[in-house]
Design an enzyme around this catalytic site. Sequence first.
Site, PDB file in Angstrom:
ATOM      1  N   GLY A 105       4.736   6.630   5.053  1.00  0.00           N
ATOM      2  CA  GLY A 105       5.097   5.892   4.275  1.00  0.00           C
ATOM      3  C   GLY A 105       4.540   4.565   4.376  1.00  0.00           C
ATOM      4  O   GLY A 105       3.572   4.588   4.918  1.00  0.00           O
ATOM      5  N   PRO A 106       5.371   3.522   3.998  1.00  0.00           N
ATOM      6  CA  PRO A 106       4.704   2.468   3.720  1.00  0.00           C
ATOM      7  C   PRO A 106       4.292   1.644   5.145  1.00  0.00           C
ATOM      8  O   PRO A 106       5.444   1.717   5.750  1.00  0.00           O
ATOM      9  CB  PRO A 106       5.148   1.513   2.713  1.00  0.00           C
ATOM     10  CG  PRO A 106       6.503   2.657   2.104  1.00  0.00           C
ATOM     11  CD  PRO A 106       6.448   3.482   3.100  1.00  0.00           C
ATOM     12  N   PRO A 107       3.340   0.501   5.226  1.00  0.00           N
ATOM     13  CA  PRO A 107       3.396   0.658   5.931  1.00  0.00           C
ATOM     14  C   PRO A 107       4.469  -0.811   6.922  1.00  0.00           C
ATOM     15  O   PRO A 107       5.433  -1.249   5.859  1.00  0.00           O
ATOM     16  CB  PRO A 107       2.794  -0.864   6.178  1.00  0.00           C
ATOM     17  CG  PRO A 107       1.814  -0.712   4.847  1.00  0.00           C
ATOM     18  CD  PRO A 107       2.651   0.511   4.201  1.00  0.00           C
ATOM     19  N   LYS A 111       7.509   3.840  11.062  1.00  0.00           N
ATOM     20  CA  LYS A 111       7.498   4.870  11.668  1.00  0.00           C
ATOM     21  C   LYS A 111       6.674   5.037  12.921  1.00  0.00           C
ATOM     22  O   LYS A 111       7.223   5.933  13.792  1.00  0.00           O
ATOM     23  CB  LYS A 111       5.818   5.171  10.464  1.00  0.00           C
ATOM     24  CG  LYS A 111       5.767   5.712   9.287  1.00  0.00           C
ATOM     25  CD  LYS A 111       4.864   5.904   8.622  1.00  0.00           C
ATOM     26  CE  LYS A 111       3.993   5.040   8.652  1.00  0.00           C
ATOM     27  NZ  LYS A 111       3.975   3.645   7.907  1.00  0.00           N
ATOM     28  N   GLU A 333       8.789 -21.303 -15.328  1.00  0.00           N
ATOM     29  CA  GLU A 333       9.911 -21.446 -14.233  1.00  0.00           C
ATOM     30  C   GLU A 333      11.288 -20.747 -14.936  1.00  0.00           C
ATOM     31  O   GLU A 333      12.385 -19.975 -14.775  1.00  0.00           O
ATOM     32  CB  GLU A 333       9.570 -21.556 -12.498  1.00  0.00           C
ATOM     33  CG  GLU A 333       8.680 -20.987 -11.769  1.00  0.00           C
ATOM     34  CD  GLU A 333       8.329 -19.676 -12.168  1.00  0.00           C
ATOM     35  OE1 GLU A 333       9.144 -18.976 -12.421  1.00  0.00           O
ATOM     36  OE2 GLU A 333       6.373 -20.062 -12.024  1.00  0.00           O
TER      37      GLU A 333
HETATM   38  P1  ADP Z   1       4.996   1.426  10.906  1.00  0.00           P
HETATM   39  O1  ADP Z   1       4.908   2.359  11.999  1.00  0.00           O
HETATM   40  O2  ADP Z   1       5.811   2.511   9.829  1.00  0.00           O
HETATM   41  O3  ADP Z   1       3.470   0.548   9.971  1.00  0.00           O
HETATM   42  P2  ADP Z   1       6.418   0.222  12.667  1.00  0.00           P
HETATM   43  O4  ADP Z   1       7.272   0.977  13.385  1.00  0.00           O
HETATM   44  O5  ADP Z   1       5.549  -0.670  13.372  1.00  0.00           O
HETATM   45  O6  ADP Z   1       5.891   0.095  11.209  1.00  0.00           O
HETATM   46  O7  ADP Z   1       7.566  -1.101  12.576  1.00  0.00           O
HETATM   47  C1  ADP Z   1       6.891  -2.360  12.837  1.00  0.00           C
HETATM   48  C2  ADP Z   1       8.071  -3.681  12.752  1.00  0.00           C
HETATM   49  O8  ADP Z   1       9.285  -3.979  11.907  1.00  0.00           O
HETATM   50  C3  ADP Z   1       9.230  -2.300  14.130  1.00  0.00           C
HETATM   51  O9  ADP Z   1       8.423  -3.293  15.328  1.00  0.00           O
HETATM   52  C4  ADP Z   1       9.778  -3.633  14.215  1.00  0.00           C
HETATM   53  O10 ADP Z   1      10.501  -4.817  14.852  1.00  0.00           O
HETATM   54  C5  ADP Z   1      10.106  -3.738  12.660  1.00  0.00           C
HETATM   55  N1  ADP Z   1      10.936  -2.325  11.842  1.00  0.00           N
HETATM   56  C6  ADP Z   1      10.260  -1.663  11.082  1.00  0.00           C
HETATM   57  N2  ADP Z   1      11.011  -0.279  10.528  1.00  0.00           N
HETATM   58  C7  ADP Z   1      12.032  -0.870  11.565  1.00  0.00           C
HETATM   59  C8  ADP Z   1      13.741  -0.910  11.077  1.00  0.00           C
HETATM   60  N3  ADP Z   1      13.679   0.158  10.563  1.00  0.00           N
HETATM   61  N4  ADP Z   1      14.571  -0.982  12.174  1.00  0.00           N
HETATM   62  C9  ADP Z   1      14.114  -1.922  12.833  1.00  0.00           C
HETATM   63  N5  ADP Z   1      13.042  -2.120  13.122  1.00  0.00           N
HETATM   64  C10 ADP Z   1      12.059  -2.227  12.228  1.00  0.00           C
END
Ligand code: ADP
Length: 501
Positions: A105-107, A111, A333
């Site tokens: 999935g996207p950043p 995850k 706009e």
């Molecule tokens: P990824 O690994 O998908 O890039 P992260 O898990 O590192 O994303 O998420 C980065 C931050 O964004 C987390 O520390 C949290 O604060 C916030 N976040 C992202 N997704 C969620 C979610 N589903 N629920 C709550 N917080 C989230």
Amino acid sequence: MRELAIGTACALALFLLLQGVNVLPFVVLAALVFALYRWIGIPGLSVRRFVPLAPAERNEGVTFDDIGGQGSAKQELLEALTFVTEAERVRAMGIRPLRGILLVGPPGTGKTLLAKAAATATRSVFIPASGAEFVEMYAGVGAQRVRELFRRARETARRSGRSSAVVFIDELEVLGGKRGRHESHLEYDQTLNQLLVEMDGIRGDEEVYVLVIGATNRPDLLDEALTRPGRFDRVVRVELPDREGRRQILELHTRNKRLAEDVDLDEVARETFGFSGAHLESLANEAAILALREGEEAIRQRHLLEAVEKVIMGEKLDRRPTEAERYRIAVHESGHALVGEWLDPGSVASVTIASRGEALGYVRQAPQDDPYLYTQEYLENQICRALGGSVAERLVLGSASTGAASDFDQALSLAERMIDAGMTRLGVVSRETLPPALRHRVLSELMAEMESRTRAIVEENRERLERVARELVARERLGGGELRQLLELPPPAAEAGAGDR
Ligand code: ADP
């Protein structure tokens, strides 16, 4: 062993020092050799760990309750985790242990959080790593690091009395890209091979069960060997959150903040289509900062709404456009906003001419529900909406500007989509066999038709448009409700030409 050697060396140095021997050159030499050994590695020398990995991070007790939205991802992950929590039964049934789960999935969609929650749920130690850490110019270093990672996972679990470990590899595609594609492919291949070897070695009946969780946004780049049965067996999709998910995430991230009475997180969720969890976390933080700056005790709705724009566009630019430029941007706009409201009343969430980041101004739409598919009418309306800006500029100011380039890109790609979806006079066509000249002609016809439709709307409502533009110059931002009040568009049903709308 190492401790013994260091101890002996220190004692020897002290002894020589007491004997009156100058030990400084020896110490410097020893430090140099050690640094060389640790950071570069000495070719041909088999060293167990000359490159330090990031210290084992604790999973900070993250649980599935700390993750908003992502219902199906959580569900799938939880199901997969029964392999770990019920390892005995799984083995008794003769089922192959689960070795790897791939989160796609996207950043910023959570995850890493999911992997941490998986570790908590299975009482495992959490050992994070990133694919990029394994890529080095020196042959063998990556493979060595992979070995070290798994060894460390087992050791950490053993030391903390746990029977399982979660090894989390972020950006898996960097380490697990297709073999033979990289310039220094030998190194990549060795590293990936080592990962495969380690995963194949997981039997499920060792003292410590290691579960590998990989995360990537580009599963297409992964080597097939990784997704073959027995490796990353389970693929869990982690999507951008939908409206309900966004509301839940906002709730989680405002839990520890003071919210005023007027806060409506539902509305914020509606306004944040396309935001990831990480964006929403940053939004909550920005809103708190705004409230603090204004000396407020609690976060108000307007702070949250301003933070939405801030997160989208980055910080406000210092350089402000000139008055003339500002009026042009306002007309542009207003054009988008007018056409948007005309075609789909109530669809504009806000319009602003405050320059932030790259964009000079923008109109934000408030989708009622996140659409899964688009109708022809929707696509046509979106094209008109995109063209509204430049059409308004030409009509009101007599000329267009370069500000509309990205609008045209958007309109064209929508028109391309319509052709591919068989929504033009060509009917259903094959992308491959459709002659480019014909495609171009149909595209031009479609754009011309949409442009004249847009022009008709703007011409008919020119006064309204200029009224909005003037107000925008004065106030920089209008909310959806304010815009509708200013526009005073007749209700669609009462309009004679309601068919147009
Ligand atoms: P990824 O690994 O998908 O890039 P992260 O898990 O590192 O994303 O998420 C980065 C931050 O964004 C987390 O520390 C949290 O604060 C916030 N976040 C992202 N997704 C969620 C979610 N589903 N629920 C709550 N917080 C989230």
